[in-house]
Every structure is written in structure tokens, then in C-alpha cells.
Design a protein around this motif. Sequence first.
Motif, mmCIF file in Angstrom:
data_model
loop_
_atom_site.group_PDB
_atom_site.id
_atom_site.type_symbol
_atom_site.label_atom_id
_atom_site.label_comp_id
_atom_site.label_asym_id
_atom_site.label_seq_id
_atom_site.Cartn_x
_atom_site.Cartn_y
_atom_site.Cartn_z
ATOM 1 N N GLU A 1 6.286 -4.288 -7.716
ATOM 2 C CA GLU A 1 4.947 -4.277 -7.138
ATOM 3 C C GLU A 1 4.960 -4.782 -5.700
ATOM 4 O OE1 GLU A 1 1.644 -5.634 -9.438
ATOM 5 O OE2 GLU A 1 2.734 -5.407 -11.328
ATOM 6 N N GLU A 2 5.902 -5.639 -5.376
ATOM 7 C CA GLU A 2 6.003 -6.145 -4.014
ATOM 8 C C GLU A 2 6.196 -5.009 -3.018
ATOM 9 O OE1 GLU A 2 8.888 -9.064 -1.318
ATOM 10 O OE2 GLU A 2 9.356 -8.665 -3.420
ATOM 11 N N MET A 3 6.906 -3.949 -3.442
ATOM 12 C CA MET A 3 7.193 -2.835 -2.541
ATOM 13 C C MET A 3 5.933 -2.086 -2.127
ATOM 14 S SD MET A 3 10.701 -1.477 -4.376
ATOM 15 C CE MET A 3 11.013 -0.171 -3.193
ATOM 16 N N LEU A 4 4.851 -2.237 -2.870
ATOM 17 C CA LEU A 4 3.591 -1.602 -2.497
ATOM 18 C C LEU A 4 3.033 -2.171 -1.198
ATOM 19 C CD1 LEU A 4 1.857 -1.445 -5.991
ATOM 20 C CD2 LEU A 4 2.722 0.499 -4.670
ATOM 21 N N SER A 5 3.455 -3.379 -0.847
ATOM 22 C CA SER A 5 2.958 -4.019 0.377
ATOM 23 C C SER A 5 3.883 -3.800 1.564
ATOM 24 C CB SER A 5 2.782 -5.525 0.138
ATOM 25 O OG SER A 5 4.041 -6.150 -0.120
#
Length: 500
Positions: free
Chosen positions: A23-27
Motif C-alpha cells: 500500500e505504501e507504493m500507492l503514495s
Amino acid sequence: MPSEARLRELQLECHADDIQLTEEMLSWPEERAREYLLSGGEQLDSLQPPAGHCAPCESREGVVYTAWRVWDGLSDVCMRDAGGALMCVAVLGELIAFVGSLAELPAELARLNRVDYGDATIMPGLIDAHVHIEFDPRYGLHDQPELSVSQHDRQMQVRAAAMARHGITTARDLGGRGGAFRLREQIRSGACIGPRLLVAGQAVTRPGGHCHQWGGAAKDETEMVKVIQRQVANSADLIKVMATGGVRTAGTNPAQSAFTSKEMRIAVACAAAAGLRVAAHAHGVHGIRACADAKVGTVEHCSWVDERGRWGCVDRKCAAALAQAGTFVCPTVPASWGQSRFQGLKQTMGAAYRVMLSAGVRFAAGTDSGAIPNVWHHQLLDGLLVFGDAAEMSAAQLLRCATSEAAAACALEATTGMLTDGYAADLLVVPGNPLRPAHPQADFFEELERSLRHPLAVVCRGMHIEPCQPPASSYPAWTASGDVRACACTLTARGQAPST
């Protein structure tokens, strides 16, 4: 910022189905996510070796790696201790200090730190004898984006890190505009992670010839010598000559020779005067004959294209001459030849490879990554498996092409490619036995792929490098709607085409 769907698309584009999406990669900015996936999951801030993690072994400490088996890079089978003891490889600094049974490890090495991998095999690191590290596989060979020097260096560092993390500990860069020289020095100095890099620089070609855009065009023998001397002055490790036209340069014909036999002999002599070998790009039969006559070090592609444009038209007499001269062939087979639409080409060239093998020609593994669209620099294994299938090689034969034989093709046979005392500590630890199927019904290459796809450990010149991540046991809940792993093909890559 990329959406969930875009992240999955990037994962497929980068052939990174083994990298777990978070989910971090979404930012993250999309370019950062792309580079992360291309690097095999390497954080961009960790391309430089952190102390204690990717630093070379100190000679006063060293490491002893143990496993059930050792493959030395030469034998047809893996070595095991007859008494059931573990096998081991001891590393001091950048060199191998001992290879053999742990029961026979010298006392002065027995005090070293020990890392045990159990049911695994310690083997030489892989060698890719044909890459173009300067070029981005997302674009055509001659349609690369304009980048600043720092941007270009960063992209090359990402590619180099991905190669090392996938077990490639040595690579030979066969042409570009000069950026690979910078990367070579950055790797040597420890400024970034990457394989040992041999660099050819600008390739010698005809005006308007294959890859003339790189600046190595020569209209006659005098200019040819000047181009070669310019690469020598730039500390080139070898010389590249475009002996025929290419697939990806408009206005050239792969079947047509670019230089005469006399000119090729001059190139070889000029390189030899500087202590260097010649790697010759040659698709056409006539160009391959000129290479054999000149006794070049390696013939790249060696497609045997005749005047009618047919591939695989082997000249048996010429093949015998290549073998007698000790010239290696680097076939640069892409993984896409495993696709149904390339089956005819694979069968035709497979027959040609078998003729060359029977004549005694030696092969070295190479990808032509960077030159062929969508062939990524860390994907040596993918094309290697397709080549081995086409040539009907055994698993040991095929692995030698990517280790000891490739080292000899790169003039590194006294340095790397084998596990033996005094050689560079370039090694992998892979699960299981890459040379033997897990069960009687299994295919040899299935076990080879299973072992090499995700190494347990990578050591490059004594430097411990975090290997590429194994397939995630589970994906984040938000990816459940699309099975990325099922969409990404293991042995083939989308959009690849024949060599350059």
C-alpha cells in the motif's frame, strides 16, 4: 501517484511478478515505483552498499558458506561429501580461499563465521556476455529518451543492481555512447551495487551502418584504427565491431557484410596490440565467414542469414573454422522465442546451434538486453532456458554457458566462472540441485529454473548482495481482484523479437 490498477500494469511491464506490491507504493511517484520494480525490489536509496550488509568481506573475518552440494562450474554433476558432511566455500576478502568438504576445511578457516543453507547448491555467479546497460528496454534501441548525466547514471545503477540481485555477477557491455564506462567505475569504487562490468564503448561500424548513432563509424581502414584507438584510450575492456547490418538500424541489412575479411583482420590485430579481443556482431553468413577468417574472440548472434534473408543457413566449413580458431558464439536468444509465434525460428536456429555444437563451437550466454525492446537486464535466465531447449543441451552444458564458458569468452577464465581456490568470490547459493530433477517425471530445465529463479544468496567479488525476493506467499487484499502472478508469463516476455 499510481492507482492500484496502474501498479499492477507496471508490475507486468517490468516482469516483476515476484515483487510484492504494498500500500505504501500507492503514495510513490510512478517513476519511483517503476524503478523499484525494475531493480528487483531494491530501494533506490540502498543502491549504495550499506556498511555490514553489502560490504566486501574483511580478510580477518571472512565467511564460510555451507550447503549439501557444490557445483564448480565445470562438472556434469554437483559434488557431495561421501561421508555425508556438508560442502563449503570459504571466502576471504574478494577471493575464494577453499572449496570442498567442511570436514576438510583447514583449521585457519574453520574459525570464520559460517552460514549454512542446508538442501542447497553453491555455484559460480552467472555471466551475461552481451548487454547494453546504457539503454532502457522500454524504448527502441535508437529511440531512447534524452536524460541528464545524473538521470542516466541513476537508471543504469538501477539496472545493475537488479542484475546483481538476480545472480548476474559479471556482464559484458557491448556498445553504447560511453555511459557504461562511468557505471563501470562506480561499481568498481563501491559507489553502487552491480556485476563486474566489461565495457566495449563505441562499436566500429560503417557510416550509416548498424548503430552508427553511437559515434564509431569508419569509412576505411585508417578510420577503423582511429575508432579502436579511441576506445583503447577510454580504457575499453574489449572492442566491438559490427561485421554485418542489424535488425534495428534502418537502412542496414543483417545479411550484408559491413567489412571485408582483410578489414576484420586489421581490427583484430589493432585490438590485440592493446591486449584486447574483438566481439563481432554478425548475422549474415558472409560476415560470419569474415569473422572466422579474422579469428575474432566472439561472434554475437551468429544467425547464419543467407542472401535471401533465411536464418539458420549454417556453413558447416565455417562452423568448423570457428571451433578451430577458438571463437565463441553468443547467440543472444530472447525468451520470446519460447512463444508459439516464434516456434519456427526457434526450431530453425536450434538446428543451427546443434550443428555448431557438433563442430565443437563453444557458446556463451547473453541477452542483448537494452537493445531488444522488453528484454530487461536481469532476465538472463529466461532466454537461457529457451536457448538450452532449442540447442537440446543438458542442464550442466547450459549452466556452463553462463559460468565457466562465458568467463572464457570474456577472457576471464583465470578470474571467475568457476569455484576454485584463488578465484574471485563470485557465487550463488540456490535451492535444491539445479542439475537434477526433483522427481523422475520432472524436466531437467524445470529444476534448473526453480533453483536459479530466486537465489538464496548472491556474492559478487566477496560482496554480499541481497538476492531478489521470492514470490510473495500472499498479496495485499487490494490486489485480490487481479492475479498478477497468473498474468505474468514465467518463461516468455511480451513484445520481444529477434536479436539486434
